[in-house]
Design a protein around this motif. Structure first.
Motif, PDB file in Angstrom:
ATOM      1  N   GLU A   1     -22.383 -35.896  58.291  1.00  0.00           N
ATOM      2  CA  GLU A   1     -23.402 -36.552  59.110  1.00  0.00           C
ATOM      3  C   GLU A   1     -22.828 -37.809  59.772  1.00  0.00           C
ATOM      4  O   GLU A   1     -22.111 -38.578  59.142  1.00  0.00           O
ATOM      5  CB  GLU A   1     -24.581 -36.955  58.198  1.00  0.00           C
ATOM      6  CG  GLU A   1     -25.680 -37.689  58.938  1.00  0.00           C
ATOM      7  CD  GLU A   1     -26.712 -38.305  57.975  1.00  0.00           C
ATOM      8  OE1 GLU A   1     -27.107 -37.651  56.997  1.00  0.00           O
ATOM      9  OE2 GLU A   1     -27.118 -39.458  58.232  1.00  0.00           O
ATOM     10  N   LEU A   2     -23.168 -37.986  61.049  1.00  0.00           N
ATOM     11  CA  LEU A   2     -22.723 -39.190  61.767  1.00  0.00           C
ATOM     12  C   LEU A   2     -23.871 -40.156  62.022  1.00  0.00           C
ATOM     13  O   LEU A   2     -23.666 -41.369  62.092  1.00  0.00           O
ATOM     14  CB  LEU A   2     -22.122 -38.813  63.132  1.00  0.00           C
ATOM     15  CG  LEU A   2     -20.847 -37.983  63.162  1.00  0.00           C
ATOM     16  CD1 LEU A   2     -20.408 -37.773  64.608  1.00  0.00           C
ATOM     17  CD2 LEU A   2     -19.748 -38.642  62.355  1.00  0.00           C
ATOM     18  N   SER A   3     -25.069 -39.614  62.212  1.00  0.00           N
ATOM     19  CA  SER A   3     -26.175 -40.467  62.637  1.00  0.00           C
ATOM     20  C   SER A   3     -27.499 -39.841  62.227  1.00  0.00           C
ATOM     21  O   SER A   3     -27.615 -38.618  62.151  1.00  0.00           O
ATOM     22  CB  SER A   3     -26.121 -40.611  64.168  1.00  0.00           C
ATOM     23  OG  SER A   3     -27.289 -41.246  64.647  1.00  0.00           O
ATOM     24  N   SER A   4     -28.477 -40.698  61.969  1.00  0.00           N
ATOM     25  CA  SER A   4     -29.855 -40.247  61.780  1.00  0.00           C
ATOM     26  C   SER A   4     -30.744 -41.003  62.747  1.00  0.00           C
ATOM     27  O   SER A   4     -30.519 -42.192  62.997  1.00  0.00           O
ATOM     28  CB  SER A   4     -30.336 -40.536  60.352  1.00  0.00           C
ATOM     29  OG  SER A   4     -29.765 -39.623  59.458  1.00  0.00           O
TER      30      SER A   4
ATOM     31  N   ARG B   1     -17.608 -43.526  60.279  1.00  0.00           N
ATOM     32  CA  ARG B   1     -17.585 -42.050  60.296  1.00  0.00           C
ATOM     33  C   ARG B   1     -17.228 -41.524  61.681  1.00  0.00           C
ATOM     34  O   ARG B   1     -16.582 -40.483  61.811  1.00  0.00           O
ATOM     35  CB  ARG B   1     -18.937 -41.494  59.846  1.00  0.00           C
ATOM     36  CG  ARG B   1     -19.166 -41.699  58.367  1.00  0.00           C
ATOM     37  CD  ARG B   1     -20.328 -40.870  57.893  1.00  0.00           C
ATOM     38  NE  ARG B   1     -20.681 -41.226  56.532  1.00  0.00           N
ATOM     39  CZ  ARG B   1     -21.721 -40.725  55.883  1.00  0.00           C
ATOM     40  NH1 ARG B   1     -22.500 -39.836  56.477  1.00  0.00           N
ATOM     41  NH2 ARG B   1     -21.969 -41.095  54.645  1.00  0.00           N
TER      42      ARG B   1
ATOM     43  N   GLY C   1     -23.001 -44.272  62.220  1.00  0.00           N
ATOM     44  CA  GLY C   1     -21.987 -44.910  61.383  1.00  0.00           C
ATOM     45  C   GLY C   1     -20.663 -45.057  62.131  1.00  0.00           C
ATOM     46  O   GLY C   1     -20.045 -44.069  62.516  1.00  0.00           O
TER      47      GLY C   1
ATOM     48  N   ALA D   1     -20.846 -50.865  55.296  1.00  0.00           N
ATOM     49  CA  ALA D   1     -20.446 -50.036  56.435  1.00  0.00           C
ATOM     50  C   ALA D   1     -20.901 -50.731  57.719  1.00  0.00           C
ATOM     51  O   ALA D   1     -21.590 -51.753  57.669  1.00  0.00           O
ATOM     52  CB  ALA D   1     -21.072 -48.651  56.323  1.00  0.00           C
TER      53      ALA D   1
ATOM     54  N   GLU E   1     -24.396 -47.490  47.045  1.00  0.00           N
ATOM     55  CA  GLU E   1     -24.094 -46.097  46.709  1.00  0.00           C
ATOM     56  C   GLU E   1     -23.378 -46.089  45.371  1.00  0.00           C
ATOM     57  O   GLU E   1     -22.375 -46.763  45.196  1.00  0.00           O
ATOM     58  CB  GLU E   1     -23.171 -45.468  47.766  1.00  0.00           C
ATOM     59  CG  GLU E   1     -23.552 -45.721  49.211  1.00  0.00           C
ATOM     60  CD  GLU E   1     -24.504 -44.672  49.751  1.00  0.00           C
ATOM     61  OE1 GLU E   1     -24.906 -43.788  48.988  1.00  0.00           O
ATOM     62  OE2 GLU E   1     -24.856 -44.769  50.949  1.00  0.00           O
TER      63      GLU E   1
ATOM     64  N   HIS F   1     -18.424 -42.520  51.967  1.00  0.00           N
ATOM     65  CA  HIS F   1     -19.378 -43.614  51.739  1.00  0.00           C
ATOM     66  C   HIS F   1     -18.655 -44.925  51.465  1.00  0.00           C
ATOM     67  O   HIS F   1     -17.683 -44.951  50.726  1.00  0.00           O
ATOM     68  CB  HIS F   1     -20.295 -43.309  50.549  1.00  0.00           C
ATOM     69  CG  HIS F   1     -21.300 -42.241  50.833  1.00  0.00           C
ATOM     70  ND1 HIS F   1     -21.106 -40.937  50.476  1.00  0.00           N
ATOM     71  CD2 HIS F   1     -22.503 -42.299  51.465  1.00  0.00           C
ATOM     72  CE1 HIS F   1     -22.157 -40.217  50.867  1.00  0.00           C
ATOM     73  NE2 HIS F   1     -23.014 -41.025  51.471  1.00  0.00           N
ATOM     74  N   LEU F   2     -19.202 -45.981  52.047  1.00  0.00           N
ATOM     75  CA  LEU F   2     -18.747 -47.339  51.763  1.00  0.00           C
ATOM     76  C   LEU F   2     -19.951 -48.107  51.238  1.00  0.00           C
ATOM     77  O   LEU F   2     -21.084 -47.718  51.488  1.00  0.00           O
ATOM     78  CB  LEU F   2     -18.267 -48.012  53.056  1.00  0.00           C
ATOM     79  CG  LEU F   2     -17.057 -47.394  53.735  1.00  0.00           C
ATOM     80  CD1 LEU F   2     -16.993 -47.825  55.201  1.00  0.00           C
ATOM     81  CD2 LEU F   2     -15.780 -47.809  53.011  1.00  0.00           C
TER      82      LEU F   2
ATOM     83  N   ARG G   1     -25.116 -50.712  51.250  1.00  0.00           N
ATOM     84  CA  ARG G   1     -25.728 -49.637  50.458  1.00  0.00           C
ATOM     85  C   ARG G   1     -25.084 -49.611  49.084  1.00  0.00           C
ATOM     86  O   ARG G   1     -23.865 -49.464  48.981  1.00  0.00           O
ATOM     87  CB  ARG G   1     -25.488 -48.275  51.120  1.00  0.00           C
ATOM     88  CG  ARG G   1     -25.876 -48.198  52.590  1.00  0.00           C
ATOM     89  CD  ARG G   1     -27.300 -47.724  52.758  1.00  0.00           C
ATOM     90  NE  ARG G   1     -27.731 -47.831  54.141  1.00  0.00           N
ATOM     91  CZ  ARG G   1     -28.052 -46.788  54.907  1.00  0.00           C
ATOM     92  NH1 ARG G   1     -27.968 -45.568  54.423  1.00  0.00           N
ATOM     93  NH2 ARG G   1     -28.477 -46.975  56.143  1.00  0.00           N
TER      94      ARG G   1
HETATM   95  P1  ATP Z   1     -25.565 -39.756  53.817  1.00  0.00           P
HETATM   96  O1  ATP Z   1     -26.709 -38.807  53.539  1.00  0.00           O
HETATM   97  O2  ATP Z   1     -24.401 -39.087  54.459  1.00  0.00           O
HETATM   98  O3  ATP Z   1     -25.216 -40.607  52.668  1.00  0.00           O
HETATM   99  P2  ATP Z   1     -27.633 -41.362  54.982  1.00  0.00           P
HETATM  100  O4  ATP Z   1     -28.535 -40.324  55.527  1.00  0.00           O
HETATM  101  O5  ATP Z   1     -27.953 -41.988  53.685  1.00  0.00           O
HETATM  102  O6  ATP Z   1     -26.126 -40.772  54.940  1.00  0.00           O
HETATM  103  P3  ATP Z   1     -28.563 -43.101  57.041  1.00  0.00           P
HETATM  104  O7  ATP Z   1     -29.455 -43.986  56.253  1.00  0.00           O
HETATM  105  O8  ATP Z   1     -29.174 -41.988  57.783  1.00  0.00           O
HETATM  106  O9  ATP Z   1     -27.450 -42.525  56.055  1.00  0.00           O
HETATM  107  O10 ATP Z   1     -27.653 -44.033  57.968  1.00  0.00           O
HETATM  108  C1  ATP Z   1     -27.291 -43.693  59.312  1.00  0.00           C
HETATM  109  C2  ATP Z   1     -25.792 -43.486  59.435  1.00  0.00           C
HETATM  110  O11 ATP Z   1     -25.093 -44.617  58.902  1.00  0.00           O
HETATM  111  C3  ATP Z   1     -25.261 -42.306  58.639  1.00  0.00           C
HETATM  112  O12 ATP Z   1     -25.410 -41.103  59.347  1.00  0.00           O
HETATM  113  C4  ATP Z   1     -23.816 -42.686  58.443  1.00  0.00           C
HETATM  114  O13 ATP Z   1     -23.046 -42.398  59.591  1.00  0.00           O
HETATM  115  C5  ATP Z   1     -23.889 -44.196  58.295  1.00  0.00           C
HETATM  116  N1  ATP Z   1     -23.906 -44.545  56.870  1.00  0.00           N
HETATM  117  C6  ATP Z   1     -24.978 -44.650  56.073  1.00  0.00           C
HETATM  118  N2  ATP Z   1     -24.625 -44.998  54.832  1.00  0.00           N
HETATM  119  C7  ATP Z   1     -23.282 -45.120  54.839  1.00  0.00           C
HETATM  120  C8  ATP Z   1     -22.315 -45.464  53.851  1.00  0.00           C
HETATM  121  N3  ATP Z   1     -22.672 -45.747  52.604  1.00  0.00           N
HETATM  122  N4  ATP Z   1     -21.016 -45.496  54.222  1.00  0.00           N
HETATM  123  C9  ATP Z   1     -20.647 -45.220  55.486  1.00  0.00           C
HETATM  124  N5  ATP Z   1     -21.516 -44.894  56.452  1.00  0.00           N
HETATM  125  C10 ATP Z   1     -22.816 -44.834  56.148  1.00  0.00           C
END
Ligand code: ATP
Ligand code: MG
Length: 430
Positions: free
Chosen positions: A353-356, A404, A401, A223, A212, A219-220, A210
């Motif tokens: 957040e841990l998971s979606s 996380r 994640g 990940a 980011e 955030h990494l 990602r």
């Molecule tokens: P956030 O809103 O916290 O940035 P996200 O909703 O963008 O997360 P998802 O696409 O839903 O992330 O990814 C599912 C899971 O993967 C997240 O809940 C998180 O645990 C992990 N994850 C996603 N992006 C990252 C990241 N950049 N670094 C670490 N973990 C991540």
């Protein structure tokens, strides 16, 4: 023959150990070494008058964090670690450590995270750091055990892809011969395609990339995602799977990681209790607005401040359910009776957040419609959409994640502590 330091006892008699010199104390006639390997620490006591000239000269050359091979008789002694010491007949310097050390391994001098990450190989010699990765290893094993025992297949999907999973700007473009390519953000599309192949239950533990923009503590840019997809399941079913899995991982770490948890000064993990609360999005934003005094419009994303406020209110793991369709990806299934709300959920730890996850859209035409309504072009998803024309079962899944999960389990302040070699905005080495 070398024996692990943990196995050296006063009953061992003659023993040979190899390890790093943790500490040296020279008291004139006596020199004390603490020798460390992966399993423990052993005091080696050298009465200078009683040892050979060879041993004496090796000792002189030996600096902290050098590797030495030592053999001699083990004796019981109260004051030494583990109640025993070794008096060497032989003392061989296997590999001399340069000085000064870029990082103090015994942690007498504290170091900031950047310094630690720059010298990660030394940092990871510290028991507290080793412990994080012992726990992470066990957690990974617990995830695999749990999913294998429920009939899941583990799969490996491509990390070099031609299209973004969800569109958007979080992509790293890469040079791929004469084509445009990207590092994959998520195995989402591929694990769904394997539902079309009839695999029914799959998981993948793999990297996600990602781009980011911001350097945050959660955030990494690279990940690890624990991704699961299940056919003939709805969102409720995979939420239950997810909460059960999280509880299982906590229990397994609690039961098998006594040493690492001790090193981390964690007496007992706060093992969450399933079922976790299900909090509809509409109620979640109400809680956040009340706690922060900042109104949140229905349809707004839940930002970091709101997330924290809701987490404090909930006080334990919980799900946010029933999200507005507009702010979840196109593959989340809208409710039949109110398509403005979808069958998506986020698993939350009070801190983040841990998971979606969600039940997915499995109908081809609805999926095309949803892709278009997000302003994306179905043509760029042709490889993904085609399987939906040839018998796609209803299915649901999530991405969790890994970093996380470890970070929140162990109360680490920064996600980088849960990764050996983190990739962030500024860090591309080591
Ligand atoms: P956030 O809103 O916290 O940035 P996200 O909703 O963008 O997360 P998802 O696409 O839903 O992330 O990814 C599912 C899971 O993967 C997240 O809940 C998180 O645990 C992990 N994850 C996603 N992006 C990252 C990241 N950049 N670094 C670490 N973990 C991540
Ligand atoms: Mg998410």
């Amino acid at each position: 023959m070398r024996i692990p330091i943990q196995e050296v006892t006063p009953e061992t008699g003659q023993a040979e150990v190899i390890g790093w010199v943790h500490e040296v104390r020279d008291l004139g006639g006596l020199t004390f070494f603490l020798i460390r390997d992966r399993t423990g620490i052993l005091q080696v006591t050298v009465p200078k008058k009683k040892v050979s000239a060879e041993v004496l000269s090796a000792i002189k050359e030996t600096s902290r964090e050098s590797i030495v091979r030592v053999s001699g008789v083990v004796k019981a002694i109260d004051k030494a670690p583990g109640g025993r010491e070794l008096v060497p007949d032989t003392f061989e310097l296997v590999c001399r450590c340069a000085s000064p050390l870029p990082l103090d391994v015994v942690e007498k001098v504290p170091a900031d995270l950047d310094t630690r990450l720059d010298a990660r190989f030394l940092d990871a010699r510290r028991p507290r750091v080793t412990a994080v990765f012992q726990v992470r290893s066990q957690a990974t094993k617990a995830v695999c055990d749990y999913l294998f025992s429920r009939g899941f297949l583990t799969i490996t999907t491509p990390k070099v892809v031609a299209a973004a999973t969800e569109g958007g700007t979080e992509l790293f473009p890469i040079a791929y011969f004469e084509k445009e390519a990207f590092l994959n953000q998520s195995p989402q599309l591929y694990k769904q395609m394997m539902m079309g192949a009839g695999f029914e239950k799959v998981f993948e533990i793999g990297p996600i990339f990602r781009a980011e923009e911001h350097n945050t503590t959660k955030h990494l840019n690279e990940a690890t995602s624990i991704d699961v997809e299940v056919s003939f399941a709805d969102h409720h079913e995979v939420m239950r799977l997810l909460e059960d899995l999280v509880v299982h991982v906590y229990r397994s770490v609690q039961e098998t990681c006594a040493g690492p948890l001790d090193a981390l000064e964690i007496r007992e993990l706060a093992i969450p209790e399933a079922p976790f609360d299900r909090l509809p999005y509409a109620d979640a934003i109400g809680i956040a607005a009340k706690a922060t005094g900042e109104p949140i419009q229905y349809g707004d994303d839940i930002g970091t401040v709101a997330e924290k406020a809701i987490g404090e209110h909930m006080g334990a793991h919980y799900f946010i359910t029933d999200w507005p369709t507009a702010i979840k990806p196109y593959y989340a299934m809208p409710y039949e009776d109110d398509p403005s709300v979808c069958k998506a959920f986020d698993l939350m730890h009070p801190r983040m957040e841990l998971s979606s996850g969600s039940q997915r859209v499995h109908q081809h035409d609805l999926l095309v419609h949803q892709i278009q309504s997000k302003g994306l072009s179905p043509e760029s998803f042709a490889f993904y959409l085609t399987p939906f024309l040839y018998g796609m079962p209803p299915h649901a899944g999530w991405g969790l994640g890994a970093e996380r999960l470890i970070m929140t389990m162990l109360g680490l302040g920064n996600i980088r502590e849960a990764v050996l070699f983190p990739r962030d905005r500024h860090r591309l080495t080591p």
